[in-house]
Scaffold this active site. Structure first.
Site, PDB file in Angstrom:
ATOM      1  N   GLU A 101       0.836  -1.208   0.000  1.00 28.80           N
ATOM      2  CA  GLU A 101       0.000   0.000   0.000  1.00 28.80           C
ATOM      3  C   GLU A 101       0.870   1.256   0.000  1.00 28.80           C
ATOM      4  O   GLU A 101       1.834   1.307   0.755  1.00 28.80           O
ATOM      5  CB  GLU A 101      -0.902   0.030   1.242  1.00 28.80           C
ATOM      6  CG  GLU A 101      -1.925   1.161   1.150  1.00 28.80           C
ATOM      7  CD  GLU A 101      -2.818   1.258   2.390  1.00 28.80           C
ATOM      8  OE1 GLU A 101      -3.974   1.646   2.229  1.00 28.80           O
ATOM      9  OE2 GLU A 101      -2.351   0.973   3.511  1.00 28.80           O
ATOM     10  N   GLY A 146       3.436   1.946  11.113  1.00 28.39           N
ATOM     11  CA  GLY A 146       3.116   1.195  12.328  1.00 28.39           C
ATOM     12  C   GLY A 146       2.709  -0.224  11.987  1.00 28.39           C
ATOM     13  O   GLY A 146       3.163  -1.187  12.599  1.00 28.39           O
ATOM     14  N   MET A 183       0.198  -2.751   8.745  1.00 22.60           N
ATOM     15  CA  MET A 183      -0.478  -2.787   7.446  1.00 22.60           C
ATOM     16  C   MET A 183      -1.546  -3.881   7.453  1.00 22.60           C
ATOM     17  O   MET A 183      -1.300  -4.997   7.899  1.00 22.60           O
ATOM     18  CB  MET A 183       0.564  -3.050   6.340  1.00 22.60           C
ATOM     19  CG  MET A 183      -0.029  -3.224   4.945  1.00 22.60           C
ATOM     20  SD  MET A 183      -0.960  -1.763   4.409  1.00 22.60           S
ATOM     21  CE  MET A 183      -2.139  -2.541   3.305  1.00 22.60           C
ATOM     22  N   HIS A 209      -7.048  -1.308  14.891  1.00 27.23           N
ATOM     23  CA  HIS A 209      -7.113  -0.559  13.635  1.00 27.23           C
ATOM     24  C   HIS A 209      -6.990  -1.505  12.428  1.00 27.23           C
ATOM     25  O   HIS A 209      -7.800  -1.480  11.508  1.00 27.23           O
ATOM     26  CB  HIS A 209      -5.990   0.487  13.615  1.00 27.23           C
ATOM     27  CG  HIS A 209      -5.972   1.366  12.405  1.00 27.23           C
ATOM     28  ND1 HIS A 209      -6.519   2.622  12.399  1.00 27.23           N
ATOM     29  CD2 HIS A 209      -5.471   1.174  11.159  1.00 27.23           C
ATOM     30  CE1 HIS A 209      -6.363   3.166  11.196  1.00 27.23           C
ATOM     31  NE2 HIS A 209      -5.711   2.305  10.429  1.00 27.23           N
ATOM     32  N   GLU A 210      -5.981  -2.360  12.466  1.00 28.71           N
ATOM     33  CA  GLU A 210      -5.745  -3.254  11.315  1.00 28.71           C
ATOM     34  C   GLU A 210      -6.882  -4.274  11.170  1.00 28.71           C
ATOM     35  O   GLU A 210      -7.261  -4.627  10.054  1.00 28.71           O
ATOM     36  CB  GLU A 210      -4.401  -3.980  11.439  1.00 28.71           C
ATOM     37  CG  GLU A 210      -3.186  -3.055  11.589  1.00 28.71           C
ATOM     38  CD  GLU A 210      -3.169  -1.861  10.654  1.00 28.71           C
ATOM     39  OE1 GLU A 210      -3.629  -1.978   9.502  1.00 28.71           O
ATOM     40  OE2 GLU A 210      -2.707  -0.780  11.072  1.00 28.71           O
ATOM     41  N   GLU A 255      -9.376   4.862   6.219  1.00 28.76           N
ATOM     42  CA  GLU A 255      -8.569   5.163   7.397  1.00 28.76           C
ATOM     43  C   GLU A 255      -9.362   5.836   8.501  1.00 28.76           C
ATOM     44  O   GLU A 255      -9.177   5.556   9.674  1.00 28.76           O
ATOM     45  CB  GLU A 255      -7.357   6.010   7.013  1.00 28.76           C
ATOM     46  CG  GLU A 255      -6.364   5.275   6.110  1.00 28.76           C
ATOM     47  CD  GLU A 255      -5.851   3.965   6.710  1.00 28.76           C
ATOM     48  OE1 GLU A 255      -6.052   3.727   7.922  1.00 28.76           O
ATOM     49  OE2 GLU A 255      -5.261   3.175   5.965  1.00 28.76           O
TER      50      GLU A 255
END
Length: 861
Positions: free
Chosen positions: A130, A264, A266, A300-301, A323
């Site tokens: 990405e 951080g 992916m 988050h991931e 995001e």
């Protein structure tokens, strides 16, 4: 045959069959790609992406007749010309053989290394695609809307293991020294989510309640630090399956800690990858900060596995859909699954981070047109992550798929690409009666959301109380000298407020430039934007601020700690645009002597310390010293009550860590002496003495001030037994006042053997913010610009962080001239980076602020 950055839509990929064979000795890899495509419009040429791949053979169709290959380096594209036209409505297979070097940066299919406990250097290869680097690993249609299935085979030595998005279905021994792993076929997905790793990692696994196998992979010596992440991932994945009411579509989810990693983490589907410090946790040595960070990153991931992976933006201009939502879901999921982490205390900081960038003229609307890879990378910023998370307390439903998002206060219309059908959809929403902001009328959600996603910046609401009437006015908040550029901005703002007579939250939707709210009775004070849950700031005209300052002085606990934090932030933001005097802002800070809660205390520091740092750079008459003493005095009582242990909640730990580090760096003697004592003992024990995780940073920072202490810290930095403390030691080394040590740190970071290059951006910024190192960091950046860009890529968050971090405290005209001159001398792409504009604007703003406020601060003090 093609001259646009975006690919034509004549040919659509359906299925990639990839065979990848890396050689970890020669650091090269060979590959074959057979791509099944369908033709939508007759063409003789297939255009796809390829970057730094040496294509040795290409063919189109079942006959295998060779196709002519034309390459366009600037656009990172190749064209395959067929012997005869490809017919619309027919399917073909593109077959391409190629080879390449493993990438030496952090993107594409790249080399990473680590040392074992015994000191042996081992090599592995991992991917980071990405946004636009899948084309560095295989020829592909490298745009998010071109979703396809992937069947991947990887060749490796028997001592290694291969991982990819899907589980292995079989392994074939080709020779005694070569194994070929066949992975199951993936769901339909975008190229940027494909991932594979060849390494000697070890793993631990558990099943979720829904039957998904979760595994954490790390280098063998660190597998004992994987338990926390495994348990957190199991809890979070179960939470998301229940929350979204959509089963996680893959049989497994691997979390892999990569020794060299730029960002951080992916969200590759089924194989999320992480920087080691974002995944590994040692219950004996890791801090509470580290536990919070790891949990948030995993949350988050995993949120992306649905939002981003299952439902994907059509193009990078709508990155915010991915995001912003994942950022928002971090807070929702962690507050439910890990309530002990007190994540809401951290929420406000994100809003202020976003506002700092969004207040500049060089900000951008959440949804912004982008074309080339550098512009795409620039979208990965605070506006796309933090602003959106802030304005979309979200929950959605649409008919073409079973996704359910529920919007609490707002809803959005969006163009997304679904895995099940190729057409975009615009969901329509109606809100339940009790959610109406204004009585009895239907809310035009699209009109409301457009005001937040298509305009940059955010509103400033001015409140004037006249008896029972509250007069409201809105305008765009913008720093800098030219506010004429902000006319014509209008938002639909869901306002909330409490008053001295009622702590029940009242709601009012403001859709015009000016409006009036009528209260049932007159009040002593009114506070808008309750708990700072809205993305706007508030100015109280006439004596409005005096009344609030008085409230804080008399009994600050009458309003919430988030409300106190937002008042501190707002008052300084208003000084920036000349709506309030600096003395008024300082009057408000006096109450902090009695503040004990993390949000307002940290916000007070976040406003006051940068002012001190600006003044310190040109401290002619001791004003900065006086300001430093004032700040220490505000927090002294709270600092004195801190235990030098790991007792208390996560919020208390975070506060302790911040306060003790602040006290030690700013020379509060009782703290410095205590830290010095601990450091001496720790040094005498040769580093075996166990220090409390939350006070380590302060102890190390004091120790690093002497040459001998600095060298001792460095000797521990590389040791395996200190890998958990590496970032704390790095921070301390960068806070030293010894110039040649600071220079050595940056040189080493670039070299990448003792200090990993992944940490270089952080080190440059640390040195740049250090009063003894800011000129070193600027010189280093100028002399090594090309090398740094090669490592971290133009437009990346790393480059942006370095540029803005090194220059954020410049406040003289000569510094401004130097920055303009250097970036002006670079080729156009570098000169036009958004971070360069942000840096210049920030320096201009600092100059103007100092000219206007230096004497006033001096007088107030």
């Amino acid at each position: 045959p093609w001259d646009a950055v975006r690919l034509p839509k004549d040919v659509i990929p359906l299925h990639y069959h990839l065979l990848i064979h890396p050689n970890l000795t020669t650091l090269t890899f060979a590959g074959t790609a057979a791509i099944e495509v369908t033709v939508t419009r007759q063409t003789s040429v297939v255009i796809l992406h390829s970057k730094r791949l040496n294509i040795t053979r290409a063919a189109i169709g079942s006959t295998g007749s060779a196709a002519r290959v034309m390459e366009r380096w600037p656009l990172e594209q190749v064209a395959l010309r067929a012997a005869e036209p490809l017919r619309a409505g027919h399917n073909y297979t593109l077959s391409i053989q190629y080879s390449a070097d493993l990438s030496q940066s952090f993107r594409g299919f790249y080399k990473s290394t680590y040392r074992t406990r015994e000191g042996e250097l081992r090599v592995l290869a991992a991917t980071q695609f990405e946004p636009t680097a899948a084309r560095m690993a295989f020829p592909c249609f490298d745009e998010p809307a071109f979703k396809a299935r992937f069947s991947i085979k990887i060749r490796r030595e028997p001592k290694h293991l291969a991982l990819s998005n899907m589980p292995i279905v079989k392994s074939v021994n080709l020779t005694p020294w070569l194994v070929e792993d066949h992975f199951d076929t993936s769901v339909k997905m975008s190229t940027y989510l494909v991932a594979f790793i060849v390494s000697d990692f070890k793993s631990i696994s558990k099943m979720t309640a829904h039957g998904v196998k979760i595994s954490v992979y790390t280098v063998p010596d660190k597998i004992n630090q994987a338990d926390y992440a495994l348990d957190a991932a199991v809890k979070l994945l179960d939470f998301y399956e229940d929350y979204f009411s959509i089963p996680y579509p893959l049989p497994k989810q691997d979390l892999a800690a990569i020794p060299d990693f730029q960002s951080g983490a992916m969200e590759n589907w089924g194989l999320t990858t992480y920087r080691e410090s974002a995944l590994l946790y040692d219950p004996e040595k890791s801090s509470a900060t580290s536990k919070l960070w790891i949990t948030m990153v995993i949350a988050h991931e995993l949120a992306h596995q649905w939002f981003g992976n299952l439902v994907t933006m059509e193009w990078w201009n709508d990155l915010w859909l991915n995001e912003g939502f994942a950022k928002f879901m971090e807070f929702v999921s962690v507050s439910v699954t890990h309530p002990e982490l007190g994540v809401e205390d951290y929420f406000l900081r994100k809003c202020f981070d976003a506002m700092a960038v969004d207040a500049l003229n060089s900000s951008h609307p959440i949804s912004t047109p982008v074309e080339d890879p550098a512009q795409i990378l620039e979208m990965f910023d605070e506006v796309s992550y933090d602003k959106v998370k802030y304005i979309t307390a979200i929950d959605f439903s649409c008919t073409t798929c079973t996704v359910q998002l529920y919007f609490t206060d707002f809803t959005s219309t969006c163009t997304v690409v679904l895995p099940y059908s190729s057409n975009s959809y615009v969901p329509s929403f109606s809100l339940a009666k009790n959610q109406h902001w204004t009585k009895g009328e239907m809310l035009d959600v699209r009109a409301m959301m457009d005001t937040w996603t298509l305009q940059k910046g955010f509103p400033l609401v001015t409140v004037t109380v006249r008896g029972k009437n509250i007069h409201l006015q809105q305008e765009r908040y913008v720093k800098g000298l030219d506010s004429s550029s902000s006319t014509g901005y209008l938002w639909h703002i869901p306002l909330t407020y409490v008053t001295s007579k009622s702590d029940t939250v009242q709601r009012f939707l403001m859709t015009t430039k000016a409006d009036v709210v009528i209260l049932p009775e007159e009040v002593e004070w009114v506070k808008f934007n309750v708990d700072m849950k809205g993305y706007y700031i508030v100015h109280y005209e006439d004596d409005g601020w005096d009344r609030l300052i008085n409230l804080l002085k008399e009994n600050h606990k009458l309003i919430s700690s988030h409300d106190r934090g937002s008042l501190i932030s707002n008052v300084f933001q208003l000084v920036r645009i000349k709506k309030l005097s600096i003395s008024k802002a300082f009057d408000l800070t006096l109450y902090l002597k009695h503040e004990r809660q993390i949000v307002p205390v940290l916000q007070g520091m976040n406003e006051l310390i940068p002012i001190y740092r600006l003044m310190e750079r040109r401290d002619i008459d001791g004003t900065a010293k006086q300001l430093q003493e004032y700040i220490i005095n505000l927090f002294k009582d709270l600092i004195d009550t801190q235990s030098w242990s790991d007792a208390g909640s996560v919020s208390e730990s975070l506060l302790r860590r911040s306060l003790l580090l602040f006290a030690c760096i700013h020379g509060y003697q009782p703290c410095v002496d205590k830290a010095q004592g601990y450091f001496t003992e720790w040094q005498k024990s040769s580093g075996t003495l166990s220090l409390s995780a939350d006070v380590k940073t302060a102890v190390y920072a004091v120790g690093a001030q002497t040459s001998e202490g600095w060298d001792f810290l460095l000797s521990k930095y590389g040791l395996h037994s200190f890998n958990v403390e590496r970032e704390d030691i790095e921070l301390a080394l960068g806070l030293s006042r010894i110039e040649d040590k600071l220079q050595w740190l940056m040189d080493q970071g670039l070299r990448g053997d003792i200090i990993r290059t992944q940490d270089l951006p952080r080190i440059i910024v640390l040195v740049g913010r250090n009063p003894s190192g800011y000129h070193l960091a600027w010189t280093f950046l100028k002399e090594n610009w090309e090398k740094v860009v090669e490592k971290f890529e133009l437009g990346s968050n790393s480059i942006a962080g370095i540029v803005t971090g090194v220059t954020s405290r410049y406040s003289t005209r000569s510094q401004l001239a130097q920055v303009k001159e250097f970036f002006g001398s670079l080729e156009e792409k570098s000169a036009q980076l958004r971070c360069v504009q942000q840096a210049i604007e920030t320096i201009e703003d600092n100059i103007e602020w100092m000219d206007r406020n230096f004497e006033k601060v001096k007088t107030w003090l």
